[in-house]
Design a protein around this motif. Sequence first.
Motif, mmCIF file in Angstrom:
data_model
loop_
_atom_site.group_PDB
_atom_site.id
_atom_site.type_symbol
_atom_site.label_atom_id
_atom_site.label_comp_id
_atom_site.label_asym_id
_atom_site.label_seq_id
_atom_site.Cartn_x
_atom_site.Cartn_y
_atom_site.Cartn_z
ATOM 1 N N ARG A 9 0.829 -1.202 0.000
ATOM 2 C CA ARG A 9 0.000 0.000 0.000
ATOM 3 C C ARG A 9 0.866 1.255 0.000
ATOM 4 O O ARG A 9 1.982 1.248 0.511
ATOM 5 N N SER A 10 0.310 2.314 -0.554
ATOM 6 C CA SER A 10 0.989 3.612 -0.544
ATOM 7 C C SER A 10 1.000 4.155 0.885
ATOM 8 O O SER A 10 0.276 3.652 1.751
ATOM 9 N N PRO A 11 1.784 5.187 1.151
ATOM 10 C CA PRO A 11 1.753 5.801 2.486
ATOM 11 C C PRO A 11 0.352 6.292 2.879
ATOM 12 O O PRO A 11 0.036 6.392 4.058
ATOM 13 N N ASP A 12 -0.503 6.566 1.893
ATOM 14 C CA ASP A 12 -1.877 6.992 2.165
ATOM 15 C C ASP A 12 -2.820 5.812 2.391
ATOM 16 O O ASP A 12 -4.003 6.012 2.672
ATOM 17 N N GLY A 13 -2.336 4.578 2.214
ATOM 18 C CA GLY A 13 -3.161 3.396 2.430
ATOM 19 C C GLY A 13 -3.809 2.843 1.178
ATOM 20 O O GLY A 13 -4.555 1.868 1.239
ATOM 21 N N GLU A 14 -3.528 3.431 0.030
ATOM 22 C CA GLU A 14 -4.105 2.967 -1.234
ATOM 23 C C GLU A 14 -3.340 1.738 -1.733
ATOM 24 O O GLU A 14 -2.113 1.751 -1.791
ATOM 25 N N PRO A 15 -4.060 0.658 -2.117
ATOM 26 C CA PRO A 15 -3.367 -0.524 -2.639
ATOM 27 C C PRO A 15 -2.655 -0.205 -3.956
ATOM 28 O O PRO A 15 -3.249 0.372 -4.858
ATOM 29 N N LEU A 16 -1.368 -0.574 -4.032
ATOM 30 C CA LEU A 16 -0.584 -0.319 -5.233
ATOM 31 C C LEU A 16 -0.234 -1.603 -5.976
ATOM 32 O O LEU A 16 -0.182 -1.618 -7.198
ATOM 33 N N VAL A 17 0.053 -2.663 -5.230
ATOM 34 C CA VAL A 17 0.463 -3.925 -5.841
ATOM 35 C C VAL A 17 -0.052 -5.076 -4.974
ATOM 36 O O VAL A 17 -0.118 -4.969 -3.759
ATOM 37 N N SER A 18 -0.444 -6.150 -5.651
ATOM 38 C CA SER A 18 -0.945 -7.322 -4.945
ATOM 39 C C SER A 18 -0.302 -8.565 -5.547
ATOM 40 O O SER A 18 -0.240 -8.715 -6.764
ATOM 41 N N ILE A 50 6.199 2.091 -1.511
ATOM 42 C CA ILE A 50 5.360 1.313 -0.595
ATOM 43 C C ILE A 50 5.468 1.867 0.822
ATOM 44 O O ILE A 50 6.561 2.023 1.360
ATOM 45 N N GLY A 51 4.313 2.145 1.424
ATOM 46 C CA GLY A 51 4.273 2.630 2.795
ATOM 47 C C GLY A 51 4.054 1.511 3.804
ATOM 48 O O GLY A 51 4.583 1.543 4.908
ATOM 49 N N SER A 52 3.272 0.496 3.417
ATOM 50 C CA SER A 52 3.021 -0.640 4.309
ATOM 51 C C SER A 52 2.684 -1.864 3.466
ATOM 52 O O SER A 52 2.279 -1.748 2.313
ATOM 53 N N VAL A 53 2.869 -3.029 4.080
ATOM 54 C CA VAL A 53 2.584 -4.292 3.405
ATOM 55 C C VAL A 53 1.729 -5.141 4.330
ATOM 56 O O VAL A 53 2.016 -5.271 5.524
ATOM 57 N N VAL A 54 0.671 -5.716 3.770
ATOM 58 C CA VAL A 54 -0.237 -6.579 4.524
ATOM 59 C C VAL A 54 -0.284 -7.939 3.839
ATOM 60 O O VAL A 54 -0.372 -8.018 2.619
ATOM 61 N N ALA A 55 -0.222 -9.001 4.632
ATOM 62 C CA ALA A 55 -0.357 -10.354 4.089
ATOM 63 C C ALA A 55 -1.589 -11.001 4.706
ATOM 64 O O ALA A 55 -1.808 -10.919 5.920
ATOM 65 N N GLN A 56 -2.402 -11.621 3.860
ATOM 66 C CA GLN A 56 -3.601 -12.314 4.318
ATOM 67 C C GLN A 56 -3.512 -13.769 3.905
ATOM 68 O O GLN A 56 -3.052 -14.083 2.802
ATOM 69 N N LYS A 57 -3.979 -14.650 4.784
ATOM 70 C CA LYS A 57 -3.969 -16.085 4.523
ATOM 71 C C LYS A 57 -5.405 -16.573 4.421
ATOM 72 O O LYS A 57 -6.240 -16.270 5.279
ATOM 73 N N TYR A 58 -5.687 -17.322 3.359
ATOM 74 C CA TYR A 58 -7.007 -17.896 3.153
ATOM 75 C C TYR A 58 -6.861 -19.418 3.109
ATOM 76 O O TYR A 58 -5.996 -19.943 2.419
ATOM 77 N N GLU A 59 -7.728 -20.098 3.864
ATOM 78 C CA GLU A 59 -7.717 -21.550 3.885
ATOM 79 C C GLU A 59 -9.105 -22.068 3.600
ATOM 80 O O GLU A 59 -10.099 -21.504 4.061
ATOM 81 N N GLN A 60 -9.156 -23.142 2.840
ATOM 82 C CA GLN A 60 -10.438 -23.781 2.544
ATOM 83 C C GLN A 60 -10.531 -25.043 3.383
ATOM 84 O O GLN A 60 -9.600 -25.854 3.410
ATOM 85 N N VAL A 61 -11.655 -25.212 4.037
ATOM 86 C CA VAL A 61 -11.892 -26.398 4.847
ATOM 87 C C VAL A 61 -12.897 -27.264 4.104
ATOM 88 O O VAL A 61 -13.981 -26.812 3.749
ATOM 89 N N ILE A 62 -12.514 -28.507 3.865
ATOM 90 C CA ILE A 62 -13.393 -29.458 3.179
ATOM 91 C C ILE A 62 -13.772 -30.551 4.166
ATOM 92 O O ILE A 62 -12.900 -31.181 4.778
ATOM 93 N N THR A 63 -15.066 -30.765 4.321
ATOM 94 C CA THR A 63 -15.564 -31.798 5.207
ATOM 95 C C THR A 63 -16.252 -32.881 4.388
ATOM 96 O O THR A 63 -17.131 -32.582 3.568
ATOM 97 N N VAL A 64 -15.840 -34.123 4.562
ATOM 98 C CA VAL A 64 -16.450 -35.248 3.864
ATOM 99 C C VAL A 64 -17.457 -35.895 4.813
ATOM 100 O O VAL A 64 -17.142 -36.228 5.944
ATOM 101 N N ILE A 65 -18.676 -36.040 4.317
ATOM 102 C CA ILE A 65 -19.736 -36.620 5.162
ATOM 103 C C ILE A 65 -20.047 -38.014 4.668
ATOM 104 O O ILE A 65 -20.175 -38.288 3.514
#
Length: 65
Positions: A9-18, A50-65
């Motif tokens: 993100r930019s120093p203003d908080g705007e996303p610049l690159v992902s 770049i003013g700040s960097v944020v990392a997010q983790k996504y996980e998928q949970v699969i349940t077999v019935i």
Amino acid sequence: MATYVITGRSPDGEPLVSVQVSGINQEVHVVDDIDVVNAVRGFLTGLPEIGSVVAQKYEQVITVI
């Protein structure tokens, strides 16, 4: 398997690159996922636009019935 999205993100908080890491395939365990994510975070943090960097983790949970 988790998916990671690292956003610079930019120093203003705007996303610049992902960056999306959708999988780290290894025949034998060589590196932890978080080490790869932190390497990308470190690279983005070193860029002058770049003013700040944020990392997010996504996980998928699969349940077999």
